[in-house]
Design a protein around this motif. Structure first.
Motif, PDB file in Angstrom:
ATOM      1  N   GLU A 131       0.827  -1.200   0.000  1.00  0.00           N
ATOM      2  CA  GLU A 131       0.000   0.000   0.000  1.00  0.00           C
ATOM      3  C   GLU A 131       0.866   1.257   0.000  1.00  0.00           C
ATOM      4  OE1 GLU A 131      -3.021  -0.466  -0.558  1.00  0.00           O
ATOM      5  OE2 GLU A 131      -3.286  -2.547   0.066  1.00  0.00           O
TER       6      GLU A 131
ATOM      7  N   ARG B  47      -9.859  -1.051  -1.339  1.00  0.00           N
ATOM      8  CA  ARG B  47      -8.885  -0.694  -2.372  1.00  0.00           C
ATOM      9  C   ARG B  47      -9.343  -1.165  -3.745  1.00  0.00           C
ATOM     10  NH1 ARG B  47      -5.759   0.484  -4.630  1.00  0.00           N
ATOM     11  NH2 ARG B  47      -3.741  -0.527  -4.549  1.00  0.00           N
TER      12      ARG B  47
ATOM     13  N   SER C   3      -2.289   1.661  -7.057  1.00  0.00           N
ATOM     14  CA  SER C   3      -1.855   2.506  -5.961  1.00  0.00           C
ATOM     15  C   SER C   3      -1.104   3.707  -6.526  1.00  0.00           C
ATOM     16  CB  SER C   3      -0.927   1.720  -5.029  1.00  0.00           C
ATOM     17  OG  SER C   3       0.274   1.379  -5.717  1.00  0.00           O
TER      18      SER C   3
ATOM     19  N   ALA D 124      -8.347   4.401  -2.697  1.00  0.00           N
ATOM     20  CA  ALA D 124      -8.265   3.767  -1.385  1.00  0.00           C
ATOM     21  C   ALA D 124      -9.192   4.516  -0.449  1.00  0.00           C
ATOM     22  CB  ALA D 124      -6.838   3.818  -0.846  1.00  0.00           C
TER      23      ALA D 124
END
Length: 451
Positions: A201, A347, A351, A400
């Motif tokens: 993450e 999520r 990312s 996220a």
């Protein structure tokens, strides 16, 4: 069908409805990881821990309780084990009552490309589907053979509260158990080899999660470069060799949560000529077919997704391609998942690190949960919301949501991405107030260039 996890029974149902005869072989527990040692029992455990946590916070809501809050460990264990047992029985009953389906219990091994032995019986078929799941990885760390340890499976059998639970591994499984048992009353220490928790993450999400856990009294030992184990009287010493702090943590129980491995090492895959990668995952193409035509691998054992929802989607892909003349592909799947600490992390997509690595110009929107009305009203303001958008096409790249309802609110973004909707389209949606989801258009209206 080898294995009765999330993909196998559903596929058996579609095949038998289409007039095919199916044999399902399960060596142990029907329902796979999710039903027996994964989603259902762990989220049941998390729910009990949340109840304990909320009761302790009752005064924050103007509710006064008399007396001490206590956790009945045996009742907690019975509840989560009962949920699993019921689901497992339902899966087995469904298969055994399915017209055209024969259920065998035993260990299936390939003896040839399209032949499987179950005890003394040999089953042959043009199409074979492997759905055997995975289990906890137990690496050969120094001293591991000299101490008792728990995995996600054995921890679920406990009906006592550990005095001090040492969790080795700062990723998804370990964090969920760590917070739950802290809320049950255990002292908890998390030992992570890397410099931060949940390393896949983004750093801001990782730091926010670490703050949530620290606020509840969980000790984090990061940069543990040389994890080792040794008996320590009636307890267990775990060496950490961290850059700061005491070099050893002594706990009553140790949970190993350092990854998963597929249940493929004793299936006789070599006799069938089925290829695997270096970690034992079965190699599959975009339609989930293995290196041997007519043999498919679904779920955790194929390395193309480690979740119940991806396993079920594997079934949907195979069924659509075989029975509906479709051409669905795994590579079309938009990745989405959740971390079920409290508050949860939802999520989807890429990312920030992945977007940066791609080199494409991007926009980002970030909002603290302290600025989300629904979170304020519920008294649950920890976390943040974050969205990433392509600066040129305005395609939604990822998001996220770490905060109350984040595991549900993320689906609005996931659905938009699946439909190919751009950020301006989603920005003009009119969500319901008061919800967490209503802040998604606000995020999109406040995008800034990714620095």
């Amino acid at each position: 069908m080898i294995g009765a996890g999330q993909a196998g029974p559903a596929l058996a149902g579609r095949l038998t409805e289409a007039g095919h005869r199916v044999a399902v072989v399960e060596r142990k527990l029907f329902g796979g990881t999710c039903v027996n040692t994964g989603c259902m029992p762990t989220k049941t455990l998390v729910a009990s821990a949340y109840a304990a946590h909320l009761v302790r916070r009752a005064a924050d809501y103007g509710v006064v309780l008399q007396g001490r809050v206590a956790v009945d460990a045996k009742a907690v264990a019975a509840r989560q084990q009962g949920v699993s047992a019921s689901a497992r029985a339902n899966v087995e009953a469904w298969l055994r009552g399915m017209p055209g389906c024969t259920v065998l219990t035993g260990h299936a091994r390939f003896v040839a490309a399209h032949a499987v032995a179950v005890g003394d019986e040999i089953l042959e078929a043009d199409r074979i589907f492997i759905n055997v799941g995975g289990r906890a990885h137990v690496p050969a760390m120094p001293g591991i053979d000299a101490v008792p340890f728990l995995t996600n499976t054995s921890l679920l059998q406990l009906d006592t509260i550990p005095e001090h639970l040492v969790v080795v591994g700062g990723s998804y499984i370990g964090l969920e158990f760590a917070q739950a048992y802290r809320r049950f009353g255990s002292e908890v220490t998390i030992i992570e080899k890397g410099p931060r928790l949940i390393g896949r993450e983004d750093s801001d999400v990782s730091e926010a999660v670490a703050g949530i856990l620290r606020d509840e009294g969980i000790i984090l030992r990061l940069n543990a470069e040389c994890i080792r184990f040794a008996p320590h009287g009636g307890e267990i010493g775990v060496g950490v060799n961290c850059t700061e702090g005491h070099p050893e943590v002594v706990g009553s129980h140790v949970l190993l949560a350092v990854g998963r491995r597929p249940n493929t090492d004793d299936l006789g895959l070599e006799a069938a000529g089925i290829d695997t990668d270096a970690r034992g995952f079965i190699t599959v193409d975009d339609g989930l077919q293995t290196s041997v035509p007519g043999i498919y691998a679904l779920g955790d054992c194929n390395g193309r997704g480690a979740f119940t929802h991806t396993a079920y989607n594997d079934f949907e892909i195979v069924a659509a391609n075989l029975l509906d003349a479709a051409s669905r592909r795994v590579s079309d799947r938009i990745p989405g998942y959740a971390l079920y600490i409290d508050p949860p992390l939802g999520r989807v997509g890429k990312s920030e690190a992945e977007v940066r690595e791609s080199g494409r110009p991007a926009l980002v929107g970030i909002r603290a949960m302290t600025r989300v009305g629904r979170a304020v009203e519920k008294g649950e303001t920890k976390g943040l919301m974050k969205m990433l958008v392509d600066a040129e096409t305005r395609a939604i790249l990822g998001a996220a949501i770490l905060g109350t309802g984040g595991d549900e609110a993320i689906h609005g973004i996931l659905n938009a991405m699946n439909l190919g909707a751009t950020a301006p389209t989603l920005q003009w949606a009119v969500p319901i107030h008061p919800t967490v989801s209503e802040l998604i258009p606000t995020l999109l209206g406040d995008l800034k260039p990714l620095p």
